[in-house]
Design a protein around this motif. Sequence first.
Motif, PDB file in Angstrom:
ATOM      1  N   THR A 220       0.831  -1.211   0.000  1.00  0.00           N
ATOM      2  CA  THR A 220       0.000   0.000   0.000  1.00  0.00           C
ATOM      3  C   THR A 220       0.860   1.253   0.000  1.00  0.00           C
ATOM      4  O   THR A 220       0.607   2.199  -0.768  1.00  0.00           O
ATOM      5  N   ILE A 221       1.884   1.284   0.843  1.00  0.00           N
ATOM      6  CA  ILE A 221       2.760   2.458   0.925  1.00  0.00           C
ATOM      7  C   ILE A 221       3.481   2.685  -0.402  1.00  0.00           C
ATOM      8  O   ILE A 221       3.605   3.822  -0.877  1.00  0.00           O
ATOM      9  N   ASP A 250      -5.530  13.116   2.148  1.00  0.00           N
ATOM     10  CA  ASP A 250      -5.150  11.795   1.626  1.00  0.00           C
ATOM     11  C   ASP A 250      -5.912  10.646   2.294  1.00  0.00           C
ATOM     12  O   ASP A 250      -5.732   9.486   1.917  1.00  0.00           O
ATOM     13  N   LYS A 251      -6.748  10.961   3.284  1.00  0.00           N
ATOM     14  CA  LYS A 251      -7.411   9.922   4.089  1.00  0.00           C
ATOM     15  C   LYS A 251      -8.195   8.934   3.225  1.00  0.00           C
ATOM     16  O   LYS A 251      -8.026   7.714   3.352  1.00  0.00           O
ATOM     17  N   ASP A 252      -9.046   9.421   2.359  1.00  0.00           N
ATOM     18  CA  ASP A 252      -9.901   8.544   1.563  1.00  0.00           C
ATOM     19  C   ASP A 252      -9.090   7.686   0.590  1.00  0.00           C
ATOM     20  O   ASP A 252      -9.405   6.509   0.366  1.00  0.00           O
ATOM     21  N   GLU A 256      -8.887   3.622   0.551  1.00  0.00           N
ATOM     22  CA  GLU A 256      -9.211   2.900  -0.689  1.00  0.00           C
ATOM     23  C   GLU A 256      -8.098   1.917  -1.065  1.00  0.00           C
ATOM     24  O   GLU A 256      -8.371   0.768  -1.444  1.00  0.00           O
ATOM     25  N   PHE A 257      -6.845   2.327  -0.929  1.00  0.00           N
ATOM     26  CA  PHE A 257      -5.725   1.448  -1.272  1.00  0.00           C
ATOM     27  C   PHE A 257      -5.599   0.288  -0.277  1.00  0.00           C
ATOM     28  O   PHE A 257      -5.262  -0.827  -0.670  1.00  0.00           O
ATOM     29  N   LEU A 258      -5.862   0.553   0.994  1.00  0.00           N
ATOM     30  CA  LEU A 258      -5.845  -0.521   1.989  1.00  0.00           C
ATOM     31  C   LEU A 258      -6.901  -1.574   1.657  1.00  0.00           C
ATOM     32  O   LEU A 258      -6.656  -2.780   1.756  1.00  0.00           O
TER      33      LEU A 258
END
Length: 550
Positions: A220-221, A250-252, A256-258
């Motif tokens: 993810t990172i 960047d929260k959303d 989403e990527f997680l």
Amino acid sequence: MYKSDYSNKMSKLLEDKNIYKTIRTDPTPKLQKTNNTLVNEIFKNKYIDQWQKNKMYSSSSTAPRLYGLPKIHKPDLPLRPISSSTNVPCYQLSKHIGQILKNIVNENYNINNSIQLKTQLEVIVLEEDDFLVSFDAVSLFTNIPTYLAIKIIMKKWDIIKNFTKIPKAQFLKILEFCLKENNYFKYDNKLYNQTFGMPMGNPLSPTIADIILDDLLDKTIEELKTEKQITIKFIKKYVDDVFAIIKEKDKDAILEFLNHYHTKLKFTVETEQNKSLPYLDIRIFRTINKIKFNWYSKTTASGRMINFLSTQPLQQKINTANNFINKIIQISDIEFKEENIKTIKTILHMNNFPNYLINNLINKTINKTNQNKNSQQNPDVGNTVRYYGISYIPNLTDKRNLNKIINKENVTFAHKSNTTIKQLFTNTKSKIEKEQQHDIIYKIGCSGKEGESCNLIYIGTTKRSLETRLIEHKADIRNKRESTGLSQHIIETGHSADFDNTTIMDKEKRTNKRYKLESLRIQHNIEKTMNTQEDRDKTIASYSLALRAL
């Protein structure tokens, strides 16, 4: 919770056909045989020693028992399914593999407690647009894809091989056995198989969860950097709960990527409120340039601890209070000191600690915290201390009295209570049938024969299941082998053993203690036992001498 509510919640949980399915036969005997074959193979090839083999070898396995723990901090008290796996066939083998796999867990992501988190956050310099969040994995253990876990683990074989002598092919075989074939349990006298994920209670589950989440965070990172040019300033996790410092915008995208990593693994997000966020038992405050900390407890926390008026050793009560005070003082900033001291006093008062003792303990903790940590002396590691557990009886087994009676160096006694909180609560696990009980002392009566009654009994002990031991007794009688006092009596008299009414007298896992209990049971019933071996380890002789001395 009413039992009917508990049963309804458990039944609803087990209705999920995507995770659980019923099975007809108990696979325990087959799995025990497979486990022992695998253990024998790695022992014969000298990948483990004799002690490890004995520990991992299984002779008295039973099916795991499922029970539910209520999540009291959530609405409607949902249950967390726990599979009690301490006696599953591969339990010790799984623990062995788990210890090896801990070496590939990424220490850069993981924290052990809130004090460690505070230490790492104290050096972080905040910017004005930094934002505090936590991401929580939803039902992590039951949603872990085991095939993916195996794939990730074997990709890291170049690291793993440095921590085990087991070759790659054999290691994979054992890993698949522990992860895929032992995910079953019994609930309400029905057998189930968990078709997806890892059961909580399996000793491998926490390590596998760490490995999966480490891989998820790595990917993810990396993807956030390359695809969105998003950098996470700080990120740590405790089991399935991830804390991070990010930019609010960047929260959303991060969430989403997680959630994109695997269809089964999903996360929820909790964001800071009024520039603060609770995480574990610490509340984290975001201020200009730096972070502040204060102790945090959930609204559902009762504040109960060991009561000062309870029948427990005084030192245990003091140690409990000391640990509580020390924890709050360590994780909280100085500006919260007065507020926290009031909270400490309130909670200790509620548990009947006297004022003078509370004030004394608080002052000692504060003074100790202010001292230089380097002034603490290292303990003397040259002497080996032997510890013994002993029941606490006021004015009889206090340490002062014990030290007078037993004047030996390097011997320390730890008190234990014969009355525990566990005894107050309903046991929600399915009971293990009498025939499957193991590590027991049992009693078999004699039925005599037609026209001739017999009141003799046989007392025995077994590490294996009672069913296995009874089969052996029956075989001895059938084949005229006078190997025990029971078979000898039945063969000589023509009587019948009352196997159907065999009773369990004691349960004890420790072999030596179980033999002692057996000897004492025989001695207590000496006038009506048919046992020929009355004192196998000189227990009775020792007790007799002690009684005479009194």
